[in-house]
Design a protein around this motif. Structure first.
Motif, PDB file in Angstrom:
ATOM      1  N   LEU A  19      -3.826   6.718   4.816  1.00 41.27           N
ATOM      2  CA  LEU A  19      -2.579   6.309   5.449  1.00 41.27           C
ATOM      3  C   LEU A  19      -2.707   6.270   6.975  1.00 41.27           C
ATOM      4  CD1 LEU A  19       0.198   5.300   4.849  1.00 41.27           C
ATOM      5  CD2 LEU A  19       1.041   7.659   4.796  1.00 41.27           C
ATOM      6  N   ILE A  20      -3.492   7.174   7.560  1.00 40.98           N
ATOM      7  CA  ILE A  20      -3.747   7.082   9.000  1.00 40.98           C
ATOM      8  C   ILE A  20      -4.410   5.741   9.307  1.00 40.98           C
ATOM      9  CG2 ILE A  20      -5.176   7.977  10.884  1.00 40.98           C
ATOM     10  CD1 ILE A  20      -4.646  10.785   9.831  1.00 40.98           C
ATOM     11  N   ALA A  21      -5.394   5.360   8.497  1.00 39.86           N
ATOM     12  CA  ALA A  21      -6.077   4.078   8.705  1.00 39.86           C
ATOM     13  C   ALA A  21      -5.103   2.916   8.604  1.00 39.86           C
ATOM     14  CB  ALA A  21      -7.207   3.924   7.693  1.00 39.86           C
ATOM     15  N   LEU A  22      -4.254   2.928   7.597  1.00 36.25           N
ATOM     16  CA  LEU A  22      -3.293   1.841   7.418  1.00 36.25           C
ATOM     17  C   LEU A  22      -2.298   1.764   8.576  1.00 36.25           C
ATOM     18  CD1 LEU A  22      -2.595   2.234   3.599  1.00 36.25           C
ATOM     19  CD2 LEU A  22      -3.789   0.342   4.713  1.00 36.25           C
ATOM     20  N   ARG A  23      -1.847   2.923   9.036  1.00 30.64           N
ATOM     21  CA  ARG A  23      -0.902   2.928  10.158  1.00 30.64           C
ATOM     22  C   ARG A  23      -1.570   2.399  11.430  1.00 30.64           C
ATOM     23  NH1 ARG A  23       2.422   3.565   6.596  1.00 30.64           N
ATOM     24  NH2 ARG A  23       3.996   5.240   6.511  1.00 30.64           N
ATOM     25  N   LEU A  24      -2.818   2.789  11.680  1.00 30.55           N
ATOM     26  CA  LEU A  24      -3.524   2.294  12.861  1.00 30.55           C
ATOM     27  C   LEU A  24      -3.791   0.789  12.746  1.00 30.55           C
ATOM     28  CD1 LEU A  24      -6.035   5.217  13.529  1.00 30.55           C
ATOM     29  CD2 LEU A  24      -4.012   4.610  14.884  1.00 30.55           C
ATOM     30  N   ALA A  25      -4.125   0.341  11.531  1.00 32.17           N
ATOM     31  CA  ALA A  25      -4.296  -1.101  11.332  1.00 32.17           C
ATOM     32  C   ALA A  25      -3.006  -1.843  11.641  1.00 32.17           C
ATOM     33  CB  ALA A  25      -4.741  -1.384   9.896  1.00 32.17           C
ATOM     34  N   GLY A  26      -1.882  -1.235  11.264  1.00 33.87           N
ATOM     35  CA  GLY A  26      -0.595  -1.845  11.554  1.00 33.87           C
ATOM     36  C   GLY A  26      -0.284  -1.918  13.038  1.00 33.87           C
ATOM     37  N   LYS A  27      -0.965  -1.098  13.823  1.00 33.70           N
ATOM     38  CA  LYS A  27      -0.810  -1.124  15.275  1.00 33.70           C
ATOM     39  C   LYS A  27      -1.828  -2.045  15.945  1.00 33.70           C
ATOM     40  CE  LYS A  27       2.524   1.925  15.376  1.00 33.70           C
ATOM     41  NZ  LYS A  27       3.900   1.569  15.841  1.00 33.70           N
ATOM     42  N   GLY A  28      -2.597  -2.769  15.124  1.00 38.24           N
ATOM     43  CA  GLY A  28      -3.523  -3.747  15.678  1.00 38.24           C
ATOM     44  C   GLY A  28      -4.964  -3.289  15.792  1.00 38.24           C
ATOM     45  N   PHE A  29      -5.271  -2.079  15.381  1.00 39.54           N
ATOM     46  CA  PHE A  29      -6.640  -1.595  15.427  1.00 39.54           C
ATOM     47  C   PHE A  29      -7.481  -2.249  14.334  1.00 39.54           C
ATOM     48  CE2 PHE A  29      -4.676   1.704  17.889  1.00 39.54           C
ATOM     49  CZ  PHE A  29      -5.669   2.282  18.650  1.00 39.54           C
ATOM     50  N   ARG A  30      -8.742  -2.457  14.630  1.00 41.62           N
ATOM     51  CA  ARG A  30      -9.726  -2.753  13.593  1.00 41.62           C
ATOM     52  C   ARG A  30     -10.286  -1.420  13.107  1.00 41.62           C
ATOM     53  NH1 ARG A  30     -13.759  -6.614  16.537  1.00 41.62           N
ATOM     54  NH2 ARG A  30     -13.136  -5.290  18.280  1.00 41.62           N
ATOM     55  N   LEU A  31     -10.494  -1.309  11.802  1.00 44.03           N
ATOM     56  CA  LEU A  31     -10.828  -0.017  11.213  1.00 44.03           C
ATOM     57  C   LEU A  31     -12.245   0.030  10.682  1.00 44.03           C
ATOM     58  CD1 LEU A  31      -8.956   2.506  10.963  1.00 44.03           C
ATOM     59  CD2 LEU A  31      -7.749   0.382  11.466  1.00 44.03           C
ATOM     60  N   ALA A  32     -12.924   1.136  10.973  1.00 44.04           N
ATOM     61  CA  ALA A  32     -14.200   1.483  10.355  1.00 44.04           C
ATOM     62  C   ALA A  32     -13.954   2.734   9.531  1.00 44.04           C
ATOM     63  CB  ALA A  32     -15.267   1.735  11.413  1.00 44.04           C
ATOM     64  N   LEU A  33     -14.120   2.634   8.224  1.00 42.82           N
ATOM     65  CA  LEU A  33     -13.791   3.704   7.301  1.00 42.82           C
ATOM     66  C   LEU A  33     -15.067   4.360   6.799  1.00 42.82           C
ATOM     67  CD1 LEU A  33     -11.143   1.714   5.237  1.00 42.82           C
ATOM     68  CD2 LEU A  33     -10.798   3.001   7.361  1.00 42.82           C
ATOM     69  N   VAL A  34     -15.085   5.691   6.792  1.00 42.87           N
ATOM     70  CA  VAL A  34     -16.286   6.433   6.412  1.00 42.87           C
ATOM     71  C   VAL A  34     -15.927   7.446   5.335  1.00 42.87           C
ATOM     72  CG1 VAL A  34     -18.194   7.881   7.231  1.00 42.87           C
ATOM     73  CG2 VAL A  34     -17.156   6.191   8.768  1.00 42.87           C
ATOM     74  N   GLY A  35     -16.769   7.526   4.305  1.00 32.96           N
ATOM     75  CA  GLY A  35     -16.539   8.497   3.238  1.00 32.96           C
ATOM     76  C   GLY A  35     -17.614   8.403   2.182  1.00 32.96           C
ATOM     77  N   LEU A  36     -17.352   9.033   1.047  1.00 34.13           N
ATOM     78  CA  LEU A  36     -18.348   9.130  -0.023  1.00 34.13           C
ATOM     79  C   LEU A  36     -18.078   8.204  -1.202  1.00 34.13           C
ATOM     80  CD1 LEU A  36     -18.817  13.018  -0.172  1.00 34.13           C
ATOM     81  CD2 LEU A  36     -20.425  11.337   0.741  1.00 34.13           C
ATOM     82  N   GLU A  37     -16.953   7.472  -1.185  1.00 33.87           N
ATOM     83  CA  GLU A  37     -16.554   6.684  -2.343  1.00 33.87           C
ATOM     84  C   GLU A  37     -16.463   5.203  -1.959  1.00 33.87           C
ATOM     85  OE1 GLU A  37     -13.388   9.060  -4.679  1.00 33.87           O
ATOM     86  OE2 GLU A  37     -13.248   9.741  -2.601  1.00 33.87           O
ATOM     87  N   PRO A  38     -17.520   4.454  -2.131  1.00 31.65           N
ATOM     88  CA  PRO A  38     -17.543   3.058  -1.668  1.00 31.65           C
ATOM     89  C   PRO A  38     -16.424   2.193  -2.226  1.00 31.65           C
ATOM     90  CG  PRO A  38     -19.739   3.784  -2.301  1.00 31.65           C
ATOM     91  CD  PRO A  38     -18.799   4.869  -2.722  1.00 31.65           C
ATOM     92  N   GLU A  39     -16.130   2.324  -3.507  1.00 31.84           N
ATOM     93  CA  GLU A  39     -15.102   1.470  -4.095  1.00 31.84           C
ATOM     94  C   GLU A  39     -13.723   1.773  -3.522  1.00 31.84           C
ATOM     95  OE1 GLU A  39     -15.309   1.747  -8.316  1.00 31.84           O
ATOM     96  OE2 GLU A  39     -17.289   0.798  -8.449  1.00 31.84           O
ATOM     97  N   GLU A  40     -13.410   3.051  -3.369  1.00 29.60           N
ATOM     98  CA  GLU A  40     -12.116   3.426  -2.799  1.00 29.60           C
ATOM     99  C   GLU A  40     -12.026   3.007  -1.333  1.00 29.60           C
ATOM    100  OE1 GLU A  40      -9.375   4.673  -4.299  1.00 29.60           O
ATOM    101  OE2 GLU A  40     -10.502   4.271  -6.123  1.00 29.60           O
TER     102      GLU A  40
END
Length: 286
Positions: A19-40
């Motif tokens: 949700l932090i990522a989605l909110r930042l995207a809504g503010k115009g940011f481009r997102l780089a997401l990092v984690g252990l679950e590629p599909e998610e």
């Protein structure tokens, strides 16, 4: 879009990070997401839009995180915000805890945050960016049966304060986010442990309440956008700053009656501390 700011969020596959990522995207940011679950992560990237991309990496792996940082800069050209959100949790008595599980919580939550910062600081120095460390109520009020999680979150709080003093001369900001029990897979997973759920139910208001995710994230993102040094997910948390010297004695005085028979209940219910929630399960499969 070429001039848009770039935010990196670790632990972005679900819950708070998503949700932090989605909110930042809504503010115009481009997102780089990092984690252990590629599909998610790919699912979240698609929801973010704006050319968001994802990387599979263990935040405790220095080489992997350095490689991710280089690829993010190559892909987007810059990094303006890094949100160190990746975290896992376990509960139960220290004496009966599995050392590997206990230690892994500290490795992911604390060492993983250090590794994330180290990897992305060169890019943040270039952009005079902002590093946001997700901590917890657990950093302010250490609680019994949560020793690994509390130690890790107190550790990341101290780490972030130290880092802020180090990098201020470069124009880099550092913030710490505090939030109480929030409706995420991690908290729901902890409540699935009968003994731990009963223990939490005894916590006094407002510390035992589970808070909705969206308004919590809205508060955190507002602080990120303002580059605040401290950001609070619930309205009452700032008041705990003034009570910190008293909290250990208060918790200890209440623990005796709250923990009466707990070890036996916990052993009967599970008898093993485990990583809770879907994020914990993903970490165990890494």
């Amino acid at each position: 879009m070429s001039g848009a700011k770039v935010a990196v969020v670790t632990g972005a596959a679900r819950g708070l990070g998503e949700l932090i990522a989605l909110r930042l995207a809504g503010k115009g940011f481009r997102l780089a997401l990092v984690g252990l679950e590629p599909e998610e992560l790919a699912r979240v990237a698609e929801k973010c839009g704006n050319g968001a991309e994802s990387w599979k990496a263990d935040v405790t792996d220095d080489a992997a995180m350095v490689a991710v940082a280089a690829e993010v800069v190559e892909r987007f050209g810059r990094v303006d915000v890094v949100v160190a959100n990746a975290g896992i949790a376990t509960g139960g008595p220290v004496e009966l805890s599995d050392p590997a599980t206990f230690n892994r919580v500290i490795q992911v939550n604390l060492i993983g945050s250090v590794t994330t910062a180290r990897a992305f600081l060169p890019a943040l120095r270039r952009s005079k960016g902002y590093f946001f460390q997700v901590a917890s109520l657990a950093a302010l009020t250490a609680a019994p049966m949560m020793a690994a999680y509390c130690a890790s979150k107190a550790g990341v709080e101290a780490f972030a304060h130290s880092l802020r003093a180090e990098v201020a001369r470069y124009g880099v900001g550092v913030g710490v986010g505090y939030l109480s029990w929030t409706d995420t897979d991690m908290v729901r997973g902890a409540d699935e442990d009968k003994a731990l759920g009963e223990l939490r139910a005894q916590m006094p208001w407002p510390t035992g309440k589970t808070y909705p995710l969206a308004p919590t994230v809205d508060r955190l993102v507002a602080g990120i956008l303002r580059r605040r040094p401290q950001v609070y997910g619930q309205w009452w948390l700032p008041g705990l700053r003034y009570m910190r010297p008293l909290i250990p004695a208060i918790v200890t005085s209440q623990a005796g009656k709250m923990l009466a028979g707990f070890d036996e209940k916990w052993a009967a219910a599970s008898g093993k501390n485990r990583l809770v929630g879907a994020g914990g399960a993903a970490d165990e499969k890494r």
